[in-house]
Design an enzyme around this catalytic site. Structure first.
Site, PDB file in Angstrom:
ATOM      1  N   GLU A  86      -7.959  -6.114  15.236  1.00  0.00           N
ATOM      2  CA  GLU A  86      -8.903  -6.677  14.278  1.00  0.00           C
ATOM      3  C   GLU A  86      -8.848  -8.203  14.352  1.00  0.00           C
ATOM      4  OE1 GLU A  86      -8.041  -5.178  10.405  1.00  0.00           O
ATOM      5  OE2 GLU A  86      -8.941  -3.233  10.802  1.00  0.00           O
ATOM      6  N   SER A  92     -11.880  -6.540  10.647  1.00  0.00           N
ATOM      7  CA  SER A  92     -11.296  -5.976   9.437  1.00  0.00           C
ATOM      8  C   SER A  92     -12.385  -5.552   8.469  1.00  0.00           C
ATOM      9  CB  SER A  92     -10.402  -7.023   8.772  1.00  0.00           C
ATOM     10  OG  SER A  92     -10.091  -6.660   7.452  1.00  0.00           O
ATOM     11  N   CYS A 101      -5.242  -2.835  -0.229  1.00  0.00           N
ATOM     12  CA  CYS A 101      -6.099  -4.001  -0.465  1.00  0.00           C
ATOM     13  C   CYS A 101      -7.320  -3.618  -1.300  1.00  0.00           C
ATOM     14  CB  CYS A 101      -6.526  -4.613   0.855  1.00  0.00           C
ATOM     15  SG  CYS A 101      -5.151  -5.279   1.813  1.00  0.00           S
ATOM     16  N   ASP A 148      -2.230  -3.472   8.383  1.00  0.00           N
ATOM     17  CA  ASP A 148      -3.074  -4.471   9.035  1.00  0.00           C
ATOM     18  C   ASP A 148      -2.906  -5.866   8.461  1.00  0.00           C
ATOM     19  OD1 ASP A 148      -3.954  -2.331  10.443  1.00  0.00           O
ATOM     20  OD2 ASP A 148      -6.058  -2.512   9.912  1.00  0.00           O
ATOM     21  N   CYS A 170      -2.255   2.998   3.737  1.00  0.00           N
ATOM     22  CA  CYS A 170      -2.736   1.939   4.628  1.00  0.00           C
ATOM     23  C   CYS A 170      -3.919   2.395   5.474  1.00  0.00           C
ATOM     24  CB  CYS A 170      -1.609   1.476   5.544  1.00  0.00           C
ATOM     25  SG  CYS A 170      -0.441   0.366   4.736  1.00  0.00           S
ATOM     26  N   ASP A 171      -4.590   1.400   6.063  1.00  0.00           N
ATOM     27  CA  ASP A 171      -5.855   1.634   6.750  1.00  0.00           C
ATOM     28  C   ASP A 171      -5.840   2.796   7.730  1.00  0.00           C
ATOM     29  OD1 ASP A 171      -6.523  -0.619   5.384  1.00  0.00           O
ATOM     30  OD2 ASP A 171      -7.001  -1.845   7.123  1.00  0.00           O
ATOM     31  N   LYS A 172      -4.852   2.848   8.619  1.00  0.00           N
ATOM     32  CA  LYS A 172      -4.850   3.866   9.670  1.00  0.00           C
ATOM     33  C   LYS A 172      -4.153   5.144   9.239  1.00  0.00           C
ATOM     34  CE  LYS A 172      -6.899   0.754  11.910  1.00  0.00           C
ATOM     35  NZ  LYS A 172      -6.810  -0.206  10.802  1.00  0.00           N
ATOM     36  N   CYS A 224       0.816  -1.227   0.000  1.00  0.00           N
ATOM     37  CA  CYS A 224       0.000   0.000   0.000  1.00  0.00           C
ATOM     38  C   CYS A 224       0.842   1.267   0.000  1.00  0.00           C
ATOM     39  CB  CYS A 224      -0.952   0.027   1.186  1.00  0.00           C
ATOM     40  SG  CYS A 224      -0.649  -1.138   2.491  1.00  0.00           S
TER      41      CYS A 224
END
Length: 578
Positions: free
Chosen positions: A455, A481, A205, A92, A133-135, A60
């Site tokens: 998660e 998730s 993702c 993650d 990325c997610d965060k 990512c």
């Protein structure tokens, strides 16, 4: 590059960078800038922090450095002086299923804090943030709103889908294949073949997991340029959006349009609407309240759930649907999704955005495309209510959240089987030590109790791989998730670590979850719960020093976004006004 005469004038005496560039007393400061190759004219221009979360931790982040360079070119072309820096990420997908996941949500705060400290310490006047990325997406948006300097957010782009046995696959398929492997339904050779092809490029993702959910949020909330969330990471067209983001932030600086002018209550409602309409990640119910907190706006899990409940589900995206972010991009991207919602009366069109125009003005020329079924009109939704709903009841007085997109069974009742950490639950699933019809309870994984609110994708994916994903339910005071599917309820509050009802459950207690009614109940009366609470004792975590200990001392409830400071409501000054 435009002529000097075409560039807007900037009054340096009103910008933060005057503290490091103007006056005889700042000669030592300027000497450092000369050492880095800046000219006198560049030092006299506004300083723009260009921050990315580039690193080699995960795919990512791999293209973010390239995109940051393009953003710097846009800043320079519009009369600013870009100053590049980077910050951390915890990815993650790699942190999943072990103790490393405790670092994930904590990284959101570290990202926001580190960006704040860099901007404050060097007195930058504006900001472009590039994240993957997610965060890192909410972390950068939180920093923008906290600092309140003109800012533009840019998503780094999604990964391309993999191909396996004639179908598109994502990392979610690999996690679920682990469960199939444990059940004897996937060979070593098949698992290896899938893992080698599932993630064929750089990028986040591919499904509507947390990264793509928050990318859609970035456009819906108005902090990103229209269309910028769509193009996959490997596409060089992303560089054009990056360059445009650099130019855009200079236009915002000239007009002194700041993030808190953009991130209003109405804009937050738009963001929650997009999450629900796209079947997005339940993690948005943490991140939207946290962004609101930076602006001093009350917008908690219950406010998010209220928007979710009134929003139709119209984007057929994985994990519940058929398509990935690349397909959404090819159907017209987030602007088409927003256009459908605007035409249906579900979003506020008068919200200001980083273009300097309103949402409705941005979407005026957007045409809903025919001949595609990635996005459907609100008049014929995939489901009449949003892909994510909130629950509340005697088991979750502070609320909880569940993704219902694509879920046929919206009510579940069964006996509890309790686990006091994720590892215990995963081991039980791997060894088939559970029964059909049970409600698996994973507790002491909340913000304080984890610490870090892990998660649970490894556990939920293993259940699906075993063919049991719709035959049991899971509840946790941790998180699930964005790739999770099935009746999986997260963010249950109060968490077990503070004596919440989830910590009082015993094996065999009958738990009833009802997504349509929005309820989450255990068949115990108030007196029984009160008696159990009198006998409950706090648990000591294994993390008694370091960053995770520090986080546990300051983090608040998931209901309000798991934030770690008082927020804009307690400010006595805003950085942008120094």
């Amino acid at each position: 590059m435009p002529d000097e005469a075409e560039r807007p004038p900037f009054d340096k005496s009103r910008l933060p960078s005057r503290h490091v560039t103007v006056g005889a007393e700042r000669a030592p400061h300027r000497s450092f800038y000369y050492a880095m190759g800046l000219t006198e004219s560049q030092i006299a221009q506004p300083f723009v922090g260009v921050v990315s979360t580039w690193n080699e931790a995960a795919p990512c982040n791999m293209t973010l450095g390239r995109q940051a360079q393009a953003a710097k070119q846009g800043v320079a072309a519009a009369g600013g002086t870009p100053r590049e820096f980077t910050t951390i990420t915890v990815t993650d997908g790699i942190a999943m299923g072990h103790q490393g996941m405790k670092s994930s949500l904590v990284s959101r705060e570290v990202i926001a804090d580190s960006v704040e400290l860099t901007m404050r310490g060097h007195c930058y006047d504006a900001m472009v943030g590039v994240a993957g990325c997610d965060k890192s997406l909410p972390g950068l948006m939180m920093a923008m709103v906290r600092l309140n300097v003109p800012a533009v957010f840019l998503y780094g782009g999604s990964i391309l889908p993999g191909r396996f046995k004639g179908r598109d696959v994502t990392v979610q398929d690999v996690f679920e294949a682990v469960g199939a492997h444990s059940a004897g339904n996937c060979s070593d050779e098949e698992l290896h073949e899938l893992e080698c092809v599932a993630c064929p490029s750089a990028g986040s993702c591919g499904g509507q997991f947390t990264a793509n959910t928050m990318a859609c949020v970035s456009e819906a909330i108005g902090l990103a340029l229209p269309g910028s969330a769509g193009a996959p990471a490997p596409y060089e067209t992303r560089d054009a959006y990056a360059e445009a983001s650099g130019r855009a932030v200079m236009a915002l600086l000239a007009r002194q349009i700041r993030p808190r002018d953009i991130v209003t209550l109405a804009a937050l409602e738009n963001a929650a609407t997009v999450v629900a309409a796209s079947g997005g990640s339940t993690n948005a119910a943490l991140h939207l309240p946290a962004i609101a907190h930076e602006a001093g706006i009350k917008f908690d899990l219950h406010d998010v759930a209220r928007i979710f409940r009134r929003t139709p589900y119209i984007a057929d995206l994985k994990p519940a649907g058929r398509y990935v972010m690349k397909d959404l991009f090819e159907a017209g991207g987030v602007p088409v999704l927003l256009k459908a919602l605007l035409d249906g009366g579900f979003i506020h069109g008068d919200c200001l955005t980083v273009t300097g125009r309103t949402m409705a003005e941005n979407l005026a020329d957007t045409i809903f495309p025919i001949g595609q079924d990635v996005i459907v009109p609100t008049s014929r939704p995939l489901s009449p209510t949003g892909g994510v709903v909130g629950l509340r009841g005697n088991l979750a007085p502070q609320g909880a959240i569940v993704k219902v997109a694509g879920m046929e069974q919206r009510r579940f009742s069964g006996p509890a089987r309790c686990f006091d950490c994720e590892e215990e639950a995963f081991a039980a699933v791997a060894e088939r030590r559970y029964r059909e019809g049970e409600v698996l309870v994973i507790r002491y994984e909340g913000p304080r109790g984890g610490p870090g609110m892990r998660e649970m994708l490894a556990t939920t994916a293993a259940l699906y791989g075993q063919g049991m994903g719709d035959k049991v339910a899971l509840i946790t005071d941790g998180r699930f998730s964005g790739a999770t599917r099935g009746f999986c309820v997260g963010h249950v509050g109060p968490e077990a670590a503070v004596g919440g009802p989830i910590g009082l459950l015993q094996d065999g207690d009958v738990v009833t979850l009802d997504a349509d009614a929005g309820t989450m109940e255990v068949a115990l009366d108030a007196a029984t719960l009160a008696d159990r609470r009198r006998h409950w004792r706090p648990r000591r975590t294994d993390y008694q020093s370091g960053a995770l200990w520090k986080y546990a001392q300051t983090v608040g409830d998931a209901e309000a976004g798991a934030v770690t400071h008082p927020g804009a409501g307690e400010e006595t000054h805003i950085y942008a006004d120094i």
